[in-house]
Design an enzyme around this catalytic site. Structure first.
Site, PDB file in Angstrom:
ATOM      1  N   GLU A  37     -40.651  55.560  39.894  1.00 22.18           N
ATOM      2  CA  GLU A  37     -40.291  56.809  39.227  1.00 22.18           C
ATOM      3  C   GLU A  37     -39.046  56.613  38.355  1.00 22.18           C
ATOM      4  OE1 GLU A  37     -42.485  59.084  39.415  1.00 22.18           O
ATOM      5  OE2 GLU A  37     -41.433  60.723  38.440  1.00 22.18           O
ATOM      6  N   HIS A  57     -43.734  59.817  30.196  1.00 20.51           N
ATOM      7  CA  HIS A  57     -43.489  59.587  31.624  1.00 20.51           C
ATOM      8  C   HIS A  57     -44.489  58.566  32.191  1.00 20.51           C
ATOM      9  CE1 HIS A  57     -42.324  61.028  35.739  1.00 20.51           C
ATOM     10  NE2 HIS A  57     -43.534  60.570  36.015  1.00 20.51           N
ATOM     11  N   GLU A  58     -45.761  58.830  31.961  1.00 20.45           N
ATOM     12  CA  GLU A  58     -46.774  57.930  32.525  1.00 20.45           C
ATOM     13  C   GLU A  58     -46.719  56.560  31.860  1.00 20.45           C
ATOM     14  OE1 GLU A  58     -47.970  58.755  35.259  1.00 20.45           O
ATOM     15  OE2 GLU A  58     -47.469  60.892  35.170  1.00 20.45           O
ATOM     16  N   HIS A  99     -44.309  54.449  33.743  1.00 20.20           N
ATOM     17  CA  HIS A  99     -44.937  53.812  34.914  1.00 20.20           C
ATOM     18  C   HIS A  99     -45.766  52.601  34.467  1.00 20.20           C
ATOM     19  CE1 HIS A  99     -43.956  56.660  38.074  1.00 20.20           C
ATOM     20  NE2 HIS A  99     -44.426  57.687  37.391  1.00 20.20           N
TER      21      HIS A  99
HETATM   22 ZN    ZN Z   1     -44.119  59.717  37.908  1.00 19.95          ZN
END
Ligand code: ZN
Length: 546
Positions: free
Chosen positions: A334, A304-305, A308
């Protein structure tokens, strides 16, 4: 999993000299036609960039301190760190709102119109004008006061949550709520008090537009969740064995390297609440957390990170150190974390390649666990207490619950002291569960305690919606993305995202960036099609209503 960014002007890199020498996109101004006006416009622009760079450097220094606070700072540093953060944000705010910046912008508006509309400089002037007009409405003294309380509140939350001590957080939360209201008032007038807070993070969205989006989505999601809840739960016991931390991190790092996360321009550390922070184009850091009895936690937090971070690392270097150097909005940001975490990282194709590697990393723990069992385990749909652990289907219900409570708090219909009770009641009606305590209830997310009430949670659902829309557009342009993925390769997908989204940084508003990349305004259709396609197979879903 939240992504904490360094405020509206994150990032600092010493690239202004280069950027000034050859501003990308201003090539249309032929040297021969340069008039005295053009020269003075250029010197104004140079001065504006010099000032913006300085604001960035101050904001980045604050971001480094924030990163340090969340990773390595000893407990005893908390009060000094709160003061330091407050000083830097006041300083950055004062420099940015200096009347000289306003004068430079005034003098540049005509110049901006003479440039190609999507040139870097025209976009910079437009974006800074908007940011400046907002920022001057907010007193520097307020910014620093809020920052200091927010830092102390974050520090208190790291202890209060494990201790299940809402009473300790109540005074902080009351102050954070007051700050949110005060901030909205500075930015008014508005139709709804949350509008300015939402607009800050998801430029162009309002309470009314978010509500309409959520209503449409809820109508689609509720029958899907209900149908799945009536069927047997997937068995995810294979994820609950003991997985040593070092191997978990090694595997996750291997995957994000394949995604294209550049460790020469970033690093991975451990924190309580994973996040990504951009300090410069050459320094985009991510954090994760590890649970030895839960294989999914570190892995999916890291993916997830990294999503980003891929966005931030992919912003055109020419935009670095300026307000355009960063992702365009929280919702679009996101979409990238969710795309890499879910649409890629929880797909069958992905695991056809990576599952054999995972079994090599954990031969004992995954002995006798076939790919299909593992795939179903990581995609288990279950009404659960914790947003960050929620599956793709129920996740948005968690977001809608928070969004509703935020509006109630901001409108004054709900008092902070009654929040735990309201949370439990709403949770029961929306998700059919009753949280046993506040730790896994209204204390679970850091956002309200460290950032204020209102403005952040809608971004997660906007991100889910956009993740599917952007992914569908990428796959339509390059169907080979699927074959590549099952070989553990992601170059075509990353290149498409880089070209259509990442490189633009904050040049365009979110709706424009989505239109440019997908040819359409934001729509829930690809997301619903994705969920139905993926979960229609293991579960029997009712047909869509006409
Ligand atoms: Zn996030």
């Amino acid at each position: 999993m939240a992504s904490l960014h360094a405020g509206p002007e994150p990032g600092a890199a010493r690239t202004s000299a280069k950027a000034k020498a050859k501003p990308a996109g201003s090539a249309g101004v032929a040297a021969g036609r340069r008039s005295v006006n053009a020269t003075s416009a250029e010197s104004r622009l140079g001065e504006l960039k010099r000032r913006l760079q300085e604001v960035h450097d101050i904001a980045s220094a604050g971001a480094v301190l924030g990163w340090d606070q969340a990773t390595y700072m000893p407990k005893g540093g908390a009060s000094a760190r709160a003061r330091q953060g407050a000083s830097l944000s006041r300083l950055a705010h004062q420099r940015f709102t200096d009347a000289a910046v306003g004068k430079l912008l005034d003098g540049l508006m005509v110049h901006a119109k003479s440039l190609p509309e999507d040139s870097d400089d025209a976009c910079l002037i437009r974006v800074v004008r908007r940011q400046y007009d907002k920022a001057v409405k907010v007193p520097a003294e307020f910014v620093s006061r809020r920052e200091e309380v927010a830092s102390a509140s974050y520090d208190a939350w790291t202890r209060a949550r494990p201790a299940n001590d809402f009473a300790a957080m109540r005074p902080f939360l009351e102050r954070m709520l007051d700050f949110s209201r005060e901030y909205a008032r500075y930015l008014g007038p508005y139709d709804h008090i949350a509008d300015p807070l939402i607009d800050d993070l998801d430029d162009g969205m309002t309470v009314a537009s978010v509500r309409a989006l959520f209503d449409a989505l809820r109508a689609e999601l509720v029958p899907i969740v209900r149908a799945i809840a009536e069927q047997p739960l997937a068995d995810d016991s294979c994820l609950r064995r003991r997985f040593p931390e070092a191997q978990q991190l090694k595997f996750s790092v291997g995957v994000i390297r394949r995604f294209g996360y550049d460790f020469d321009r970033g690093r991975l550390d451990k924190t309580h609440h994973p996040f990504c922070t951009r300090l410069a184009s050459g320094d985009v850091r991510i954090t994760t957390r590890v649970k030895e009895n839960d294989l999914g936690d570190a892995l999916f937090s890291t993916l997830h990170e990294a999503g980003h971070a891929l966005y931030e690392q992919g912003v055109a270097p020419a935009l670095d150190g300026m307000p355009l150097g960063g992702g365009t909005s929280m919702g679009v940001h996101e979409s990238q974390s969710r795309l890499w975490e879910n649409l890629v990282g929880r797909s069958r194709g992905f695991w056809e390649h990576f599952y054999p590697e995972l079994r090599q990393a954990f031969p004992e723990q995954l002995k006798g666990v076939p790919l299909e069992t593992f795939y179903r385990a990581i995609n288990k749909v279950e009404r659960s207490l914790i947003r960050t652990d929620a599956d793709e289907v129920t996740y948005n219900l968690h977001v809608m619950l928070r969004f509703g409570l935020e509006l109630d708090l901001l409108e004054g219909r709900l008092k902070v002291k009654d929040l735990p009770e309201a949370w439990r009641a709403r949770f029961k009606s929306d998700l059919g569960l009753e949280p046993p305590d506040d730790r896994d209830g209204c204390l679970q997310d850091v956002h309200w305690y460290a950032g204020g009430i209102g403005g952040a949670f809608q971004s997660y659902t906007i991100g889910n919606i956009l993740s599917a829309q952007l992914y569908a557009a990428a796959v339509e342009a390059h169907p080979e993305i699927f074959q590549e993925m099952s070989r553990g390769e992601f170059g075509t997908l990353r290149a498409w995202l880089g070209e259509n989204l990442y490189r633009h940084g904050r040049k365009f508003k979110p709706d424009e960036v989505v239109r440019r990349a997908t040819g359409k305004a934001m729509t829930i259709e690809p997301y619903i099609a994705y969920l139905r396609g993926k979960y229609g197979e293991p579960y029997e879903l009712p047909p869509r209503r006409a």
